[in-house]
Motif scaffolding. Structure first.
Motif, PDB file in Angstrom:
ATOM      1  N   LEU A 159     -63.778 -47.690   7.670  1.00  0.00           N
ATOM      2  CA  LEU A 159     -62.519 -46.964   7.569  1.00  0.00           C
ATOM      3  C   LEU A 159     -62.188 -46.628   6.117  1.00  0.00           C
ATOM      4  N   ARG A 160     -62.577 -47.491   5.180  1.00  0.00           N
ATOM      5  CA  ARG A 160     -62.344 -47.195   3.764  1.00  0.00           C
ATOM      6  C   ARG A 160     -63.266 -46.077   3.276  1.00  0.00           C
ATOM      7  N   ILE A 161     -64.506 -46.054   3.799  1.00  0.00           N
ATOM      8  CA  ILE A 161     -65.470 -45.040   3.353  1.00  0.00           C
ATOM      9  C   ILE A 161     -65.200 -43.699   4.016  1.00  0.00           C
ATOM     10  N   CYS A 162     -64.864 -43.673   5.280  1.00  0.00           N
ATOM     11  CA  CYS A 162     -64.713 -42.447   6.064  1.00  0.00           C
ATOM     12  C   CYS A 162     -63.280 -41.918   5.992  1.00  0.00           C
ATOM     13  N   THR A 163     -62.879 -41.513   4.849  1.00  0.00           N
ATOM     14  CA  THR A 163     -61.569 -40.897   4.706  1.00  0.00           C
ATOM     15  C   THR A 163     -61.695 -39.405   4.994  1.00  0.00           C
ATOM     16  N   ARG A 164     -60.568 -38.759   5.172  1.00  0.00           N
ATOM     17  CA  ARG A 164     -60.567 -37.316   5.441  1.00  0.00           C
ATOM     18  C   ARG A 164     -61.193 -36.538   4.302  1.00  0.00           C
ATOM     19  N   HIS A 165     -60.887 -36.925   3.134  1.00  0.00           N
ATOM     20  CA  HIS A 165     -61.401 -36.247   1.948  1.00  0.00           C
ATOM     21  C   HIS A 165     -62.929 -36.355   1.898  1.00  0.00           C
ATOM     22  N   ARG A 166     -63.463 -37.532   2.090  1.00  0.00           N
ATOM     23  CA  ARG A 166     -64.924 -37.731   2.030  1.00  0.00           C
ATOM     24  C   ARG A 166     -65.628 -37.073   3.216  1.00  0.00           C
ATOM     25  N   LEU A 167     -65.031 -37.102   4.394  1.00  0.00           N
ATOM     26  CA  LEU A 167     -65.621 -36.433   5.548  1.00  0.00           C
ATOM     27  C   LEU A 167     -65.652 -34.916   5.352  1.00  0.00           C
ATOM     28  N   ALA A 168     -64.620 -34.357   4.737  1.00  0.00           N
ATOM     29  CA  ALA A 168     -64.595 -32.920   4.448  1.00  0.00           C
ATOM     30  C   ALA A 168     -65.698 -32.560   3.450  1.00  0.00           C
ATOM     31  N   ILE A 169     -65.866 -33.374   2.421  1.00  0.00           N
ATOM     32  CA  ILE A 169     -66.933 -33.135   1.431  1.00  0.00           C
ATOM     33  C   ILE A 169     -68.305 -33.223   2.102  1.00  0.00           C
ATOM     34  N   ALA A 170     -68.505 -34.212   2.945  1.00  0.00           N
ATOM     35  CA  ALA A 170     -69.793 -34.372   3.648  1.00  0.00           C
ATOM     36  C   ALA A 170     -70.061 -33.178   4.565  1.00  0.00           C
ATOM     37  N   ALA A 171     -69.042 -32.686   5.266  1.00  0.00           N
ATOM     38  CA  ALA A 171     -69.211 -31.526   6.149  1.00  0.00           C
ATOM     39  C   ALA A 171     -69.561 -30.285   5.342  1.00  0.00           C
ATOM     40  N   LEU A 194     -76.197 -27.012   3.020  1.00  0.00           N
ATOM     41  CA  LEU A 194     -77.639 -27.218   3.152  1.00  0.00           C
ATOM     42  C   LEU A 194     -78.194 -26.462   4.356  1.00  0.00           C
ATOM     43  N   TYR A 195     -77.489 -26.472   5.467  1.00  0.00           N
ATOM     44  CA  TYR A 195     -77.938 -25.751   6.659  1.00  0.00           C
ATOM     45  C   TYR A 195     -77.967 -24.244   6.395  1.00  0.00           C
ATOM     46  N   GLY A 196     -76.914 -23.732   5.749  1.00  0.00           N
ATOM     47  CA  GLY A 196     -76.865 -22.305   5.416  1.00  0.00           C
ATOM     48  C   GLY A 196     -77.962 -21.901   4.442  1.00  0.00           C
ATOM     49  N   ALA A 197     -78.221 -22.761   3.467  1.00  0.00           N
ATOM     50  CA  ALA A 197     -79.279 -22.469   2.499  1.00  0.00           C
ATOM     51  C   ALA A 197     -80.638 -22.444   3.182  1.00  0.00           C
ATOM     52  N   ALA A 198     -80.849 -23.333   4.131  1.00  0.00           N
ATOM     53  CA  ALA A 198     -82.124 -23.349   4.861  1.00  0.00           C
ATOM     54  C   ALA A 198     -82.295 -22.081   5.687  1.00  0.00           C
ATOM     55  N   LEU A 199     -81.215 -21.592   6.271  1.00  0.00           N
ATOM     56  CA  LEU A 199     -81.299 -20.376   7.072  1.00  0.00           C
ATOM     57  C   LEU A 199     -81.497 -19.124   6.223  1.00  0.00           C
TER      58      LEU A 199
END
Length: 127
Positions: free
Chosen positions: A5-17, A23-28
């Motif tokens: 819960l400390r690691i998975c904050t909204r801010h960090r999840l948004a950055i990860a997304a 990366l997916y767009g660059a691969a395409l």
């Protein structure tokens, strides 16, 4: 659990997304920058070089002369077959049609027709 819960904050999840999406767009889309760099480094040629037209004209003359020699050789074989008593009128007409195709765009077809005529020439049986 508290650790997640400390690691998975909204801010960090948004950055990860955003990172995963990038990366997916660059691969395409990686082929497009490579294509652009390729066109920039190796632009298409704009025309014939100074001696290019002359070289192509000489090649055209050589190919035309080669076809004329082949036609003359086949006409001689047809004359020999006619002297031996074979009916070669259709083959002569086909050889003449092939000679009429002596231009750059139809020369391959003319060579093919002449080869067919040459293979179809009747020959006397040798004893």
């Amino acid at each position: 659990m508290e650790f997640l819960l400390r690691i998975c904050t909204r801010h960090r999840l948004a950055i990860a997304a955003i990172v995963i999406g990038s990366l997916y767009g660059a691969a395409l889309l990686q082929s497009y920058p490579r294509q652009w760099v390729g066109h920039w480094r190796y632009p298409p040629q704009k025309g014939l070089s100074a001696g290019g037209a002359e070289i192509l004209q000489l090649q055209e003359q050589r190919d035309s002369a080669r076809l004329l020699r082949r036609h003359a050789r086949i006409r001689a074989l047809l004359a020999q077959a006619w002297a031996e008593g074979f009916d070669v009128d259709a083959l002569q007409r086909k050889a003449d049609v092939a000679l009429s195709l002596n231009d750059e765009s139809h020369r391959a077809q003319a060579v093919k027709m002449l080869m067919e005529v040459e293979m179809s020439i009747p020959r006397a049986k040798q004893r």
